[in-house]
Motif scaffolding. Structure first.
Motif, PDB file in Angstrom:
ATOM      1  N   UNK A 257      -1.711   3.314  -7.820  1.00  0.00           N
ATOM      2  CA  UNK A 257      -2.230   3.907  -6.747  1.00  0.00           C
ATOM      3  C   UNK A 257      -1.434   3.637  -5.206  1.00  0.00           C
ATOM      4  N   UNK A 258      -0.377   3.006  -5.271  1.00  0.00           N
ATOM      5  CA  UNK A 258       0.320   2.851  -3.778  1.00  0.00           C
ATOM      6  C   UNK A 258       1.208   4.200  -3.847  1.00  0.00           C
ATOM      7  N   UNK A 259       1.601   4.365  -2.601  1.00  0.00           N
ATOM      8  CA  UNK A 259       1.852   5.801  -2.154  1.00  0.00           C
ATOM      9  C   UNK A 259       3.635   5.357  -1.683  1.00  0.00           C
TER      10      UNK A 259
ATOM     11  N   UNK B  69       2.913   9.432  -5.627  1.00  0.00           N
ATOM     12  CA  UNK B  69       1.870   8.682  -6.040  1.00  0.00           C
ATOM     13  C   UNK B  69       2.171   7.418  -7.404  1.00  0.00           C
TER      14      UNK B  69
ATOM     15  N   UNK C 158       0.949  -1.355   0.081  1.00  0.00           N
ATOM     16  CA  UNK C 158      -0.150   0.106   0.242  1.00  0.00           C
ATOM     17  C   UNK C 158       1.003   1.140  -0.009  1.00  0.00           C
ATOM     18  N   UNK C 159       2.064   1.137   0.756  1.00  0.00           N
ATOM     19  CA  UNK C 159       2.819   2.344   0.997  1.00  0.00           C
ATOM     20  C   UNK C 159       4.238   1.862   1.588  1.00  0.00           C
TER      21      UNK C 159
END
Lengths: 350, 350, 350, 350
Positions: free
Chosen positions: A230-232, A226, A149-150
């Motif tokens: 859409x991961x961070x 970004x 995710x991040x």
């Protein structure tokens, strides 16, 4: 078993470490030639280590037909030209990061590498070969943290090294904080997230060393990226870390989180004293990544012997550089930068 | 020594914890009245704890002339109105965060507070009263880390709590990830950095729970904030943390760095077993901030007895809300948002 | 709900902390009387906290018929006599550790307690009420570490406190290192291992403070204990810990290991600076066991209200003292000591 | 630069690791001969690594005049005889620990070594060459912890390895828990405390594996040692560690404390998941001491080239064995054992 004969160019701090590894600690490898503009360095190592060939001119070393591979550890500004020449002469090539300091030359290197598909080409993103970073990758592939995710990456150089940097930066183009320092992290992020960057906002300043602002650079900075999936990505870099060389990476996933190097421990000792419980920290990249610097070269040699390419490709160098440039542009303009609209990137993706 | 007589409104999970503290663990304080729309809750606690007065209607409680102060722990949507009414009736007021869910009502509360300067008003930013956060502040004031450069705040709710959130969010306006979850961190950042936000870029997504995207909200998100004094803020919030309630804060300074809650340890036990060395983690805010929830109320009571205001002011509530809204706007529009150009902010600073 | 009325004797550092808890932080409890030979202390607290009764003579306090329970926090040498008197007068009794300083008086207290089975009696082994120690016990009961094999207990007082100890010890009998310092650990070992000691060898010395040797005591010492169920106990105690108050316990089992307080962290802050990553440490027992001091008293009050005895019994006090004496005897004689052959123990087990 | 030509005997797990290091990772060293009773092992490595000479008979290898040094990694029962033979033939000798399994043969080796003062002799106490252990020694020499007071050493083998041990131990004499497992710790204690043992009490049992008791051995055990300079040593060893290979050492001094390997971390990764924050642990000695196994051999080669002796001497092997025997005797008899009264020791000190 045939030994791969290596010629190295650049005998500075990291270059010398690489040379010593190549000479004594890598299986099936022989350090056959060394090259530096500093003749004394060449003479000293030839004598002490018994290296057959010494050069002060890179072009001369490329004429040595006994060599199988060229190892580039020279200042960053020379990388691109030296890579191209070595590839043209038919050598396998290992280059220290960065691939280059300018987008156009990096794109040129990519073309040169693609013209010589039978020669092994590797860029020194050694963190991918660090045991802890590899273990994290393996955990991700096992699904331990679900989908990423991040990613958060810290890359701090020790405050002790800042005078050395200032001296260098006054007379040389370092690429700036994000290209010079974050490039390893940008590569790691792409590796772990399996995606390219979409857009970035980068900020920073020269907090303890205002003279860095005069170089149009940041002493400490942060970029939020970004990615296309859409991961961070959060990237923090700095040149003024009181406790040492702090490289830390965190990957937050849908089912768990991995952290590498939460405290950049020097070793396994804790010192309890008046102050409390103290973990001393790594002093620099050679101390922290000693094993990775060996393992990446073992892989390079194995690739040559087994006639295959490493999983780190020239594209990894190119894409990381493009993202580093986007960070730099964002920092300099204050704007949110769309990475895919960058002209050089278009060139790459055309 | 006179005891401060408190009437509390809201007896949900946190409200009940506050009520129990007020009834039994706070010096010079007496829980004199309780109010909830759920009559059974009121009856049960009156009976078990021997509380003199019980109400199901907030306005009725405000007519109780024996009370000195009103403690607001009702759902966020009621805060503003209840604060205004209590102030008008002459009571000291403590309100749980957030001050409110909309900028205009928050500004209205600020005006109401300023109209009653002799009544103590406090907003429940309890982290400022947590021993570890206070210790970090004290270290900063001693100059241990020099000047602050960057703050990184993590606020993750446990994955276990996400079903409860989904049920709530389908029928209620939570304010969104940044206002609901990051508000404490935005306040902490302002407190530690001693500056207001200048601009922000926020991104995020609904990675494991796509239904959160349907609410136009993020399950996990990140914001990068540039503060007016050129310091940097990184805020990561999420509702899906596998290992529990993870509140972590880091302040990087020119001479050192402070971290609070690197691992959100449940207690001092390490369990060694097949998996390795395991530190279990906090399960939720009441467990993590038990001491802070007590200490903030001790301070509120002391302020009343000593006729002074707490260091957390209504402006802290207002400014954090403005910044939370800027994060929300950036996340929703994808744009870099200039915080000071926000209309509500102008109102505040006029 | 009826409030339990308490009279406390002893208002020294820990006594005062207990008094404050009893007065303000314990539900269903009222601090109704205080007693100290220092009249100023009594007057000050009566005035500041509004305590109805003050005494400088313990026997006078025992005549106060309004009291339900006596709380003993006086110097160790007075414990036994004060316990016996309070029991005789019909009060519930809480006593700080140790039960007593001599085996014969401890055995006498046991008899007194057994003569008054309807009065609650509790000895202040507060660690059993510490959240981390309780969590470890719970893990053991869940079978997480299998059967216990070995316990290691560290109990170090901060070096900062050694001058205070020296002043005290020159004029008072402390019981010696193992009775004074290890008594909590000896109780914990019995609790976790569920067995009594069989034999012990204890050694030690006065390494930094040779004057402690003149008191026939050890500054730092270690005892190895074989328990009757063939489990092992390692007890290390010291009065000269540079980094603070270090209480650490480890239980090795057949399937796993638990550690409590590996680093005696003061709070959740890590300070990164020139020295490295620093965790500051607890400064003393009141800081470390703040929650446990509250919880044990909550349990005492609950026992009185519910007419039951706490799980810490007078036998726990007796057995720990017997083992402490065996450690002391071993240290003084250099011999391996058989615990069960000790005359006082025979008395206990008769 | 001349290369030292090595012949190794023993190609088991650790032997093969040493052989690989000698062949490829040690500067100025050449693995010139290998010897094992398993012909297939010899053939395979000769072929794969290009080793000139292979033997299945140790005496044959000793006839190879090209060799400079013999490296002994054979089963412990052969060490003494092989050392003596190699020394007689004029070779430098490196032997894996233990020096031997019986006191008389160990004393004989000491005499043999002393008869050949010009040949380098080294025993494989690799921990002294581990970076963390060396760092701790250096800190002590800088006075960071004042004078040493107590050492605590944990040596736990992973539970996963216990079946292998049981198979071995049923048919071979391992020396028992303290000689087989604690010998490294006993050497470390002597090194850090700078003193020999005075007396010891050792206890233990076969908690999860009762069949170990049938071998008259302990599965897990603890020894308390009083040293001649009145410092203390605590040694815990076990063969049944759920979380892996746990080697931990702590040195308490008059001014501070050092801990090495508090958590035996596998690498720098922390995995956060349902269970909490997990640090995975080392799986075995080759993983934990990879660097130390290299560094000790680098030192051996340097000693040969520089014509000097290493700081680990044959006496270190002898004294550690004497202390290990005293632990064993204490465990077997239940008695407190005076180390200096041991007959073999007298022989050594005569």
């Amino acid at each position: 078993m045939k030994k791969v004969k290596i010629g190295i160019v650049g005998l500075g701090r990291l270059g010398r470490q690489h040379a010593e590894n190549l000479a004594f600690r890598i299986r099936n490898c022989e350090l056959h030639a060394i090259c530096s503009v500093v003749k004394e360095e060449v003479d000293e190592l030839q004598r002490e280590w018994g290296i057959p060939h010494g050069y002060t001119n890179y072009n001369d070393m490329l004429e040595n037909k006994e060599l199988d591979a060229i190892f580039i550890a020279s200042p960053s500004g020379f990388h691109c030209e030296q890579i191209e020449k070595a590839l043209e002469k038919g050598f396998h090539v290992f280059t220290e990061k960065p691939l280059g300091l300018h987008l156009n030359e990096v794109v040129r290197v990519k073309e040169a590498v693609e013209k010589h598909p039978d020669q092994v080409f590797m860029v020194g993103f050694m963190r991918r070969y660090d045991k802890s970073y590899q273990y994290a990758k393996q955990k991700m592939e096992q699904g331990v943290i679900g989908e990423p995710v991040l990613i958060r990456c810290y890359g701090f150089d020790p405050a002790k090294a800042i005078d050395g940097f200032m001296n260098f930066a006054k007379n040389n183009y370092s690429g700036g904080l994000f290209l010079d320092m974050s490039i390893h992290d940008l590569d790691l992020a792409r590796w772990y997230l399996q995606s390219e960057a979409d857009s970035v906002w980068a900020i920073g300043g020269a907090y303890a060393y205002p003279e860095i602002a005069e170089l149009n650079d940041a002493e400490t900075g942060a970029a939020l990226v970004k990615f296309k999936n859409n991961t961070m990505g959060i990237f923090v870099a700095g040149r003024n870390c009181a406790h040492g060389y702090h490289i830390e990476t965190e990957i937050v996933g849908t089912k768990g989180t991995l952290r590498i190097g939460t405290v950049p421990e020097k070793n396994m000792v804790t010192v309890f004293g008046d102050q409390g419980a103290v973990k001393e920290c790594s002093e620099g990249f050679i101390e922290r990544f000693e094993q990775a610097y060996l393992s990446e070269v073992e892989e390079f040699i194995q690739c040559i012997l087994e006639n295959r390419q490493p999983h780190v490709t020239v594209d990894d160098g190119v894409q990381s550089t493009i993202l580093g440039y986007a960070c730099k542009e964002s920092f300099e303009t204050g704007q949110l930068i769309k990475v895919q609209s960058h002209p050089a990137n278009e060139a790459v993706y055309k």
